[in-house]
Scaffold this motif. Sequence first.
Motif, PDB file in Angstrom:
ATOM      1  N   GLU A 117       0.927  -1.224   0.095  1.00 11.40           N
ATOM      2  CA  GLU A 117       0.105  -0.067   0.033  1.00 11.40           C
ATOM      3  C   GLU A 117       0.861   1.263  -0.056  1.00 11.40           C
ATOM      4  OE1 GLU A 117      -2.784  -0.305   3.236  1.00 11.40           O
ATOM      5  OE2 GLU A 117      -3.653  -2.103   2.345  1.00 11.40           O
ATOM      6  N   LEU A 118       1.888   1.365   0.888  1.00 13.10           N
ATOM      7  CA  LEU A 118       2.767   2.411   0.955  1.00 13.10           C
ATOM      8  C   LEU A 118       3.451   2.618  -0.613  1.00 13.10           C
ATOM      9  CD1 LEU A 118       4.359   1.819   4.253  1.00 13.10           C
ATOM     10  CD2 LEU A 118       3.131   3.835   3.649  1.00 13.10           C
ATOM     11  N   ILE A 119       4.009   1.609  -1.355  1.00 13.37           N
ATOM     12  CA  ILE A 119       4.718   1.509  -2.396  1.00 13.37           C
ATOM     13  C   ILE A 119       3.498   2.240  -3.462  1.00 13.37           C
ATOM     14  CG2 ILE A 119       5.619   0.498  -4.416  1.00 13.37           C
ATOM     15  CD1 ILE A 119       6.925  -1.507  -2.286  1.00 13.37           C
ATOM     16  N   ASP A 120       2.392   1.581  -3.597  1.00 17.35           N
ATOM     17  CA  ASP A 120       1.358   2.011  -4.569  1.00 17.35           C
ATOM     18  C   ASP A 120       1.117   3.496  -4.106  1.00 17.35           C
ATOM     19  OD1 ASP A 120       0.977  -0.184  -5.634  1.00 17.35           O
ATOM     20  OD2 ASP A 120      -0.773  -1.012  -4.816  1.00 17.35           O
ATOM     21  N   ALA A 121       0.884   4.166  -2.971  1.00 11.71           N
ATOM     22  CA  ALA A 121       0.553   5.311  -2.535  1.00 11.71           C
ATOM     23  C   ALA A 121       1.782   6.318  -3.026  1.00 11.71           C
ATOM     24  CB  ALA A 121       0.179   5.498  -1.246  1.00 11.71           C
ATOM     25  N   ASP A 122       2.851   5.883  -2.864  1.00  6.96           N
ATOM     26  CA  ASP A 122       3.840   6.562  -3.228  1.00  6.96           C
ATOM     27  C   ASP A 122       3.883   6.994  -4.545  1.00  6.96           C
ATOM     28  OD1 ASP A 122       6.743   7.623  -2.052  1.00  6.96           O
ATOM     29  OD2 ASP A 122       7.162   6.764  -4.250  1.00  6.96           O
ATOM     30  N   GLY A 123       3.586   5.837  -5.623  1.00  2.00           N
ATOM     31  CA  GLY A 123       3.451   6.123  -6.994  1.00  2.00           C
ATOM     32  C   GLY A 123       4.589   6.376  -7.670  1.00  2.00           C
ATOM     33  N   THR A 124       5.914   6.119  -7.175  1.00  2.00           N
ATOM     34  CA  THR A 124       7.061   6.227  -7.753  1.00  2.00           C
ATOM     35  C   THR A 124       7.927   5.051  -7.724  1.00  2.00           C
ATOM     36  OG1 THR A 124       8.362   7.201  -6.103  1.00  2.00           O
ATOM     37  CG2 THR A 124       7.152   8.674  -7.620  1.00  2.00           C
ATOM     38  N   PHE A 125       8.924   5.028  -8.691  1.00  2.00           N
ATOM     39  CA  PHE A 125       9.750   3.918  -8.740  1.00  2.00           C
ATOM     40  C   PHE A 125      10.874   4.071  -7.561  1.00  2.00           C
ATOM     41  CE2 PHE A 125      13.377   0.859  -9.768  1.00  2.00           C
ATOM     42  CZ  PHE A 125      12.666  -0.394 -10.036  1.00  2.00           C
ATOM     43  N   ASN A 126      10.929   5.217  -7.103  1.00  2.00           N
ATOM     44  CA  ASN A 126      11.768   5.555  -6.160  1.00  2.00           C
ATOM     45  C   ASN A 126      11.700   4.718  -4.842  1.00  2.00           C
ATOM     46  OD1 ASN A 126      13.895   6.977  -4.788  1.00  2.00           O
ATOM     47  ND2 ASN A 126      12.565   8.361  -3.529  1.00  2.00           N
ATOM     48  N   ALA A 127      10.580   4.320  -4.343  1.00  2.00           N
ATOM     49  CA  ALA A 127      10.193   3.792  -3.169  1.00  2.00           C
ATOM     50  C   ALA A 127      10.592   2.243  -3.395  1.00  2.00           C
ATOM     51  CB  ALA A 127       8.568   3.396  -3.172  1.00  2.00           C
ATOM     52  N   VAL A 128      10.647   1.743  -4.444  1.00  2.00           N
ATOM     53  CA  VAL A 128      11.213   0.347  -4.961  1.00  2.00           C
ATOM     54  C   VAL A 128      12.588   0.359  -4.683  1.00  2.00           C
ATOM     55  CG1 VAL A 128      11.602  -1.437  -6.432  1.00  2.00           C
ATOM     56  CG2 VAL A 128       9.307  -0.568  -6.182  1.00  2.00           C
ATOM     57  N   LYS A 129      13.316   1.241  -5.352  1.00  2.00           N
ATOM     58  CA  LYS A 129      14.830   1.750  -5.208  1.00  2.00           C
ATOM     59  C   LYS A 129      15.415   1.865  -3.940  1.00  2.00           C
ATOM     60  CE  LYS A 129      18.069   4.691  -7.247  1.00  2.00           C
ATOM     61  NZ  LYS A 129      18.247   6.077  -7.845  1.00  2.00           N
ATOM     62  N   GLN A 130      14.492   2.599  -2.955  1.00  2.00           N
ATOM     63  CA  GLN A 130      15.036   2.812  -1.627  1.00  2.00           C
ATOM     64  C   GLN A 130      15.171   1.451  -1.075  1.00  2.00           C
ATOM     65  OE1 GLN A 130      13.758   5.975   0.863  1.00  2.00           O
ATOM     66  NE2 GLN A 130      12.550   6.824  -0.832  1.00  2.00           N
ATOM     67  N   ILE A 131      13.944   0.545  -1.084  1.00  2.00           N
ATOM     68  CA  ILE A 131      13.793  -0.603  -0.382  1.00  2.00           C
ATOM     69  C   ILE A 131      15.077  -1.525  -1.015  1.00  2.00           C
ATOM     70  CG2 ILE A 131      12.591  -2.862  -0.144  1.00  2.00           C
ATOM     71  CD1 ILE A 131       9.957  -1.101  -0.345  1.00  2.00           C
ATOM     72  N   LEU A 132      15.446  -1.776  -2.200  1.00  2.00           N
ATOM     73  CA  LEU A 132      16.312  -2.501  -2.641  1.00  2.00           C
ATOM     74  C   LEU A 132      17.875  -1.811  -2.303  1.00  2.00           C
ATOM     75  CD1 LEU A 132      15.034  -3.572  -6.215  1.00  2.00           C
ATOM     76  CD2 LEU A 132      15.232  -4.909  -4.015  1.00  2.00           C
ATOM     77  N   GLU A 133      18.036  -0.583  -2.368  1.00  2.00           N
ATOM     78  CA  GLU A 133      19.315  -0.223  -1.790  1.00  2.00           C
ATOM     79  C   GLU A 133      19.708  -0.405  -0.196  1.00  2.00           C
ATOM     80  OE1 GLU A 133      19.467   4.017  -3.150  1.00  2.00           O
ATOM     81  OE2 GLU A 133      19.855   3.447  -5.256  1.00  2.00           O
ATOM     82  N   ALA A 134      18.376  -0.055   0.301  1.00  2.00           N
ATOM     83  CA  ALA A 134      18.695  -0.272   1.844  1.00  2.00           C
ATOM     84  C   ALA A 134      18.991  -1.772   2.201  1.00  2.00           C
ATOM     85  CB  ALA A 134      17.518   0.031   2.547  1.00  2.00           C
ATOM     86  N   PHE A 135      18.314  -2.647   1.503  1.00  2.00           N
ATOM     87  CA  PHE A 135      18.463  -4.048   1.764  1.00  2.00           C
ATOM     88  C   PHE A 135      20.122  -4.511   1.287  1.00  2.00           C
ATOM     89  CE2 PHE A 135      18.547  -8.466  -0.562  1.00  2.00           C
ATOM     90  CZ  PHE A 135      18.422  -9.128   0.414  1.00  2.00           C
ATOM     91  N   THR A 136      20.516  -4.063   0.166  1.00  2.00           N
ATOM     92  CA  THR A 136      21.884  -4.227  -0.101  1.00  2.00           C
ATOM     93  C   THR A 136      22.722  -3.781   0.676  1.00  2.00           C
ATOM     94  OG1 THR A 136      21.220  -4.120  -2.692  1.00  2.00           O
ATOM     95  CG2 THR A 136      23.453  -3.871  -2.243  1.00  2.00           C
ATOM     96  N   ASN A 137      22.603  -2.424   1.147  1.00  2.00           N
ATOM     97  CA  ASN A 137      23.526  -1.962   2.035  1.00  2.00           C
ATOM     98  C   ASN A 137      23.466  -2.521   3.321  1.00  2.00           C
ATOM     99  OD1 ASN A 137      24.041   0.032   0.193  1.00  2.00           O
ATOM    100  ND2 ASN A 137      22.649   1.574   0.970  1.00  2.00           N
TER     101      ASN A 137
END
Length: 96
Positions: free
Chosen positions: A61-81
């Motif tokens: 729901e948060l990702i959908d509400a955000d409406g940008t790929f930036n939300a996905v990118k932040q999750i993946l970058e945080a996970f990687t780090n």
Amino acid sequence: MTTITINNQELEFSFKFKQVRQLVNKVGKDIEQFEEIVKDLNNVIPIGAIGTGKTEEEIEELIDADGTFNAVKQILEAFTNEVVIFFSPNSQSQAN
């Protein structure tokens, strides 16, 4: 621990041993397949949920509400780090 912002909501994101085990069980891939896990967009929701302690539905729901790929990118970058820090030999000194 990393702070990510999705839909103007700040979330604390952490991936340690417990979270790695949960993810391995959830996606059915070993952590040695790290690159495959990150490249599969189907894993973004479980990664976000496990890393923040929210439910998968809340993260979706948060990702959908955000409406940008930036939300996905932040999750993946945080996970990687977080995973890189966790598995690095000097992780205790880097985390402090």
